[in-house]
Design a protein around this motif. Structure first.
Motif, PDB file in Angstrom:
ATOM      1  N   GLY A   1     -16.632   7.112  10.750  1.00 46.10           N
ATOM      2  CA  GLY A   1     -17.922   7.987  10.730  1.00 46.10           C
ATOM      3  C   GLY A   1     -19.093   7.219  10.306  1.00 46.10           C
ATOM      4  N   TYR A   2     -18.989   5.916   9.507  1.00 43.73           N
ATOM      5  CA  TYR A   2     -19.997   5.400   9.001  1.00 43.73           C
ATOM      6  C   TYR A   2     -21.124   5.104   9.999  1.00 43.73           C
ATOM      7  CZ  TYR A   2     -22.452   1.800   6.294  1.00 43.73           C
ATOM      8  OH  TYR A   2     -23.406   1.059   5.665  1.00 43.73           O
ATOM      9  N   ARG A   3     -22.343   5.043   9.590  1.00 46.87           N
ATOM     10  CA  ARG A   3     -23.452   4.726  10.459  1.00 46.87           C
ATOM     11  C   ARG A   3     -24.041   3.430   9.729  1.00 46.87           C
ATOM     12  NH1 ARG A   3     -26.614   6.893  14.131  1.00 46.87           N
ATOM     13  NH2 ARG A   3     -25.705   8.656  13.997  1.00 46.87           N
TER      14      ARG A   3
ATOM     15  N   PRO B   1     -26.481   1.001   9.125  1.00 45.50           N
ATOM     16  CA  PRO B   1     -27.898   0.862   9.125  1.00 45.50           C
ATOM     17  C   PRO B   1     -28.568  -0.637   9.957  1.00 45.50           C
ATOM     18  CG  PRO B   1     -27.466   1.354   6.850  1.00 45.50           C
ATOM     19  CD  PRO B   1     -26.164   0.645   7.879  1.00 45.50           C
TER      20      PRO B   1
ATOM     21  N   PRO C   1     -26.170  -2.414  15.239  1.00 43.50           N
ATOM     22  CA  PRO C   1     -25.817  -1.142  14.265  1.00 43.50           C
ATOM     23  C   PRO C   1     -25.414   0.160  15.004  1.00 43.50           C
ATOM     24  CG  PRO C   1     -28.239  -1.575  15.009  1.00 43.50           C
ATOM     25  CD  PRO C   1     -27.507  -2.913  15.287  1.00 43.50           C
ATOM     26  N   GLY C   2     -24.942   0.841  14.478  1.00 44.20           N
ATOM     27  CA  GLY C   2     -24.382   2.222  15.148  1.00 44.20           C
ATOM     28  C   GLY C   2     -23.359   2.778  14.397  1.00 44.20           C
ATOM     29  N   VAL C   3     -22.747   3.839  14.858  1.00 47.47           N
ATOM     30  CA  VAL C   3     -21.699   4.656  14.120  1.00 47.47           C
ATOM     31  C   VAL C   3     -20.403   3.922  14.455  1.00 47.47           C
ATOM     32  CG1 VAL C   3     -20.593   6.980  14.007  1.00 47.47           C
ATOM     33  CG2 VAL C   3     -23.184   6.630  14.377  1.00 47.47           C
TER      34      VAL C   3
ATOM     35  N   THR D   1     -21.767   1.403  20.185  1.00 43.54           N
ATOM     36  CA  THR D   1     -22.778   0.595  20.028  1.00 43.54           C
ATOM     37  C   THR D   1     -22.547  -0.739  19.192  1.00 43.54           C
ATOM     38  OG1 THR D   1     -24.047   1.421  18.266  1.00 43.54           O
ATOM     39  CG2 THR D   1     -24.516   2.235  20.828  1.00 43.54           C
ATOM     40  N   VAL D   2     -21.409  -0.780  18.380  1.00 50.82           N
ATOM     41  CA  VAL D   2     -20.834  -1.445  17.420  1.00 50.82           C
ATOM     42  C   VAL D   2     -19.737  -2.750  18.017  1.00 50.82           C
ATOM     43  CG1 VAL D   2     -19.789  -1.822  15.325  1.00 50.82           C
ATOM     44  CG2 VAL D   2     -21.257   0.241  15.597  1.00 50.82           C
TER      45      VAL D   2
ATOM     46  N   SER E   1     -23.017   6.666   1.136  1.00 48.09           N
ATOM     47  CA  SER E   1     -22.308   5.233   1.383  1.00 48.09           C
ATOM     48  C   SER E   1     -20.914   5.661   0.471  1.00 48.09           C
ATOM     49  CB  SER E   1     -23.287   4.264   0.840  1.00 48.09           C
ATOM     50  OG  SER E   1     -23.413   4.306  -0.431  1.00 48.09           O
TER      51      SER E   1
ATOM     52  N   SER F   1     -16.724   4.272  15.216  1.00 55.01           N
ATOM     53  CA  SER F   1     -15.729   5.417  15.486  1.00 55.01           C
ATOM     54  C   SER F   1     -14.435   4.930  15.497  1.00 55.01           C
ATOM     55  CB  SER F   1     -16.091   5.722  17.096  1.00 55.01           C
ATOM     56  OG  SER F   1     -15.978   4.515  17.580  1.00 55.01           O
TER      57      SER F   1
ATOM     58  N   GLY G   1     -17.295   0.848  17.688  1.00 49.10           N
ATOM     59  CA  GLY G   1     -18.150   1.993  17.860  1.00 49.10           C
ATOM     60  C   GLY G   1     -18.960   1.873  19.108  1.00 49.10           C
TER      61      GLY G   1
END
Length: 452
Positions: free
Chosen positions: A375-377, A379, A352-354, A416-417, A39, A356, A414
Motif C-alpha cells: 500500500g506504500y505510495r 513518491p 513511481p506508484g502504489v 505502475t511500479v 512513511s 500492491s 504495483g
C-alpha cells in the motif's frame, strides 16, 4: 552524551538509523515532508514532525527547517543519513554553532574533501596515488581542452563539488570536449551551485573499489576492508560486495593503508569511504572521499559483525573507538543488490506508484533494508531506492547462489511500479560477473542496444 537524535533523512536509511538508536536507548525525532507523512520511519520513531511540502528543497534540504525542528523537539544530535544534507559543510557548521552534535565529520574536514580538487591535492601530499589530472579547477574551457589533450583521451570531466555519480562526463573524442565541458559546467552549477570543474584521465576498463574507515576524535583510525562497487550504470552503483573478489591481498592491504593514511592527513572523524579505481594491471588510484555512511554499508556490517551506525553515534558522542585494527576480523562474503523503482527496459526510467505486491525474501543470512510496505505510495520526488537485499555466505559462490534465491523470492510491484530486481537477477548470471572479471563497463555492455 547524546540523548535524542533527529534523523534528517527519509526512506530506508532513516528507518535503519532509528532502529540502532532504539537499541542504544536514544530517543528519535523523524522529520518528514508532506509526501512522506505516512512513511515507515514516521510510524517507528518516537516523535515525528513535518518540516515542509513535498519537494526536497522545501523539506529535507531546507536547513532552517531542520534546525528549527531539532530545537523545538529537543534533539541534541542530528544524523543526516546519506544524500540530502549529509555532506553539506554549511549544515554541519550550523549544527556546530547551534550546539547540536552533527553525526559526521566536522565542517572543516568536509570543506576540504567536498572540494574534489582540494581533496586530490591533500591526498597527493599524503602519498596516495592519483590518475593524471588537474590539481586545481580549470576555469576556462580552452584551458581545460588544452590540459585534456596533454594527458590524453579519454578523459573524464568532474564537478569539483560533485558526488553521488552526478556532475561527470566521459569524453573520448577531442572534438566533443568543449561541448561536454559546457554542459557539465551548467549541470554542476544547477545541481551543486558550483560550476567549477577539473579534468582527469579516464580508465576505460577499471574496477571501482572502496575502503570503509572509522575515525574518532582521539586520533584513532581503522579500516574495515574493501568493497567492490564496479557494477554501475551512469556512475550509480547497482551491486556491491566485500571482500573485493580477485584482488590480490597485498593490493587490498596497500589500498586500506592508503585510506587510513589519507584519513589521518585530513583529521577525519566518523565513518567515511575512500574510493579508488583499479586498472587491469592492479594499480589503484585515489578518486574521492565520501564523508558519510554509504548506501552499501550493510555488506561491511555482515562480514565484520559491526553496526556502523552505532559506531557513528559513539564517535559523535566523543567516545574513542572501542577496538583497534587488530580487532577487526572479516569473515565470509557479503553481496548487496539495490532494488530501485526503475524500468531497466526503458533506460532505467523511474516508476513511481502504489506498491500492491510486497513479499520479502528470508532464510539464513538474508537481510533486507527497506521502508516499503503493502500500500506504500512511491513518491516521484525523491531517489528511487526501495530496498537493499543483502546476503552473507562463507564464500562467493555460495553468496551468489543465496542472492539468486533471494531475488527470486522477492515480490515488490504495483500497477505502475517496475523494479530492477529482475534485471539484477540476470546480471548475477553473467559469465564475467560469475568469474569476477567484471569492471565498470559491464552494465553498459549488457544494456547496449545491438546494432542492426
Amino acid at each position: 552524551m547524546i540523548k535524542k537524535v533527529l534523523i534528517a533523512n527519509r526512506g530506508e536509511i532513516a528507518l535503519r538509523v532509528a532502529r540502532t538508536c532504539r537499541e542504544l536507548g536514544l530517543a528519535t525525532v523523524a522529520v518528514h515532508s508532506a509526501a512522506d507523512r505516512d512513511s515507515a520511519v514516521v510510524r517507528f520513531a518516537d516523535e515525528a514532525v513535518q518540516i515542509g511540502s513535498g519537494p526536497a528543497k522545501t523539506s529535507y534540504l531546507h536547513i532552517p527547517a531542520v534546525i528549527e525542528a531539532a530545537r523545538g523537539w529537543g534533539a541534541d544530535a542530528i544524523h543526516p543519513g546519506y544524500g540530502f544534507l549529509s555532506e553539506n559543510a554549511d549544515f554541519a557548521e550550523v549544527c556546530e554553532e547551534e550546539g547540536i552534535t552533527f553525526v559526521g565529520p566536522p565542517a572543516s574536514v568536509m570543506n576540504c574533501l567536498g572540494d574534489k580538487a582540494s581533496a586530490r591535492s591533500i591526498m597527493s601530499e599524503a602519498g596516495l596515488p592519483l590518475l593524471a589530472g588537474s590539481r586545481d579547477a580549470l576555469d576556462h574551457a580552452d584551458e581545460a581542452a588544452e590540459f585534456a589533450a596533454g594527458i590524453g583521451f579519454p578523459v573524464i570531466i568532474k564537478a569539483v563539488a560533485g558526488g553521488g555519480g552526478r556532475g561527470m562526463a566521459v569524453v573520448d573524442d577531442p572534438d566533443a570536449f568543449l561541448r561536454a565541458y559546457s554542459e557539465t559546467r551548467a549541470s554542476a552549477q544547477a545541481v551543486f551551485r558550483d560550476g567549477r570543474l577539473y579534468v582527469e584521465r579516464y580508465l576505460q576498463s577499471a574496477r571501482h573499489v572502496e575502503v570503509q574507515i572509522l575515525a574518532d576524535t582521539h586520533g584513532n583510525v581503522v579500516h574495515l576492508g574493501a568493497r567492490d562497487c564496479s557494477l554501475q550504470r551512469r556512475h550509480q552503483k547497482l551491486v556491491e560486495e566485500t571482500p573485493a573478489p580477485r584482488l590480490p591481498a597485498d593490493t587490498v592491504e596497500r589500498m586500506c593503508d592508503a585510506a587510513v593514511r589519507g584519513a589521518l592527513a585530513v583529521g577525519y572523524v566518523g565513518a567515511g569511504t575512500f574510493e579508488f579505481l583499479v586498472d587491469p594491471a592492479g594499480q589503484f588510484y585515489f578518486m574521492e572521499v565520501n564523508c558519510r555512511l554509504q548506501v552499501e554499508h550493510p555488506v561491511t556490517e555482515m562480514v565484520t559483525g559491526m553496526d556502523l551506525v552505532r559506531e557513528q553515534l559513539r564517535v559523535a558522542a566523543g567516545e574513542p573507538l572501542g577496538f583497534s585494527q587488530d580487532d577487526v576480523a572479516a569473515r565470509g562474503v557479503a553481496i548487496e543488490c539495490r532494488i530501485n523503482a526503475e524500468d531497466p527496459t526503458a533506460g532505467f526510467t523511474p516508476t513511481p506508484g502504489v506498491v500492491s505486491e510486497f513479499s520479502l525474501p528470508g532464510g539464513p543470512f538474508v537481510r533486507v533494508d527497506t521502508h516499503v510496505f503493502a500500500g506504500y505510495r512511491i513518491p516521484a520526488l525523491y531517489d528511487s531506492l526501495l530496498a537493499k537485499v543483502v546476503v552473507w555466505a562463507p564464500d562467493r559462490d555460495q553468496a551468489l547462489a543465496r542472492m539468486r534465491r533471494a531475488l527470486d523470492e522477492l515480490r515488490l510491484s504495483g500497477p505502475t511500479v517496475t523494479t530492477t530486481a529482475g534485471f539484477l537477477r540476470g546480471v548475477l548470471d553473467h559469465p564475467r560477473f560469475c568469474r569476477a572479471e567484471h569492471d565498470t563497463s559491464l552494465i553498459n555492455e549488457i544494456t547496449a542496444v545491438p546494432r542492426p
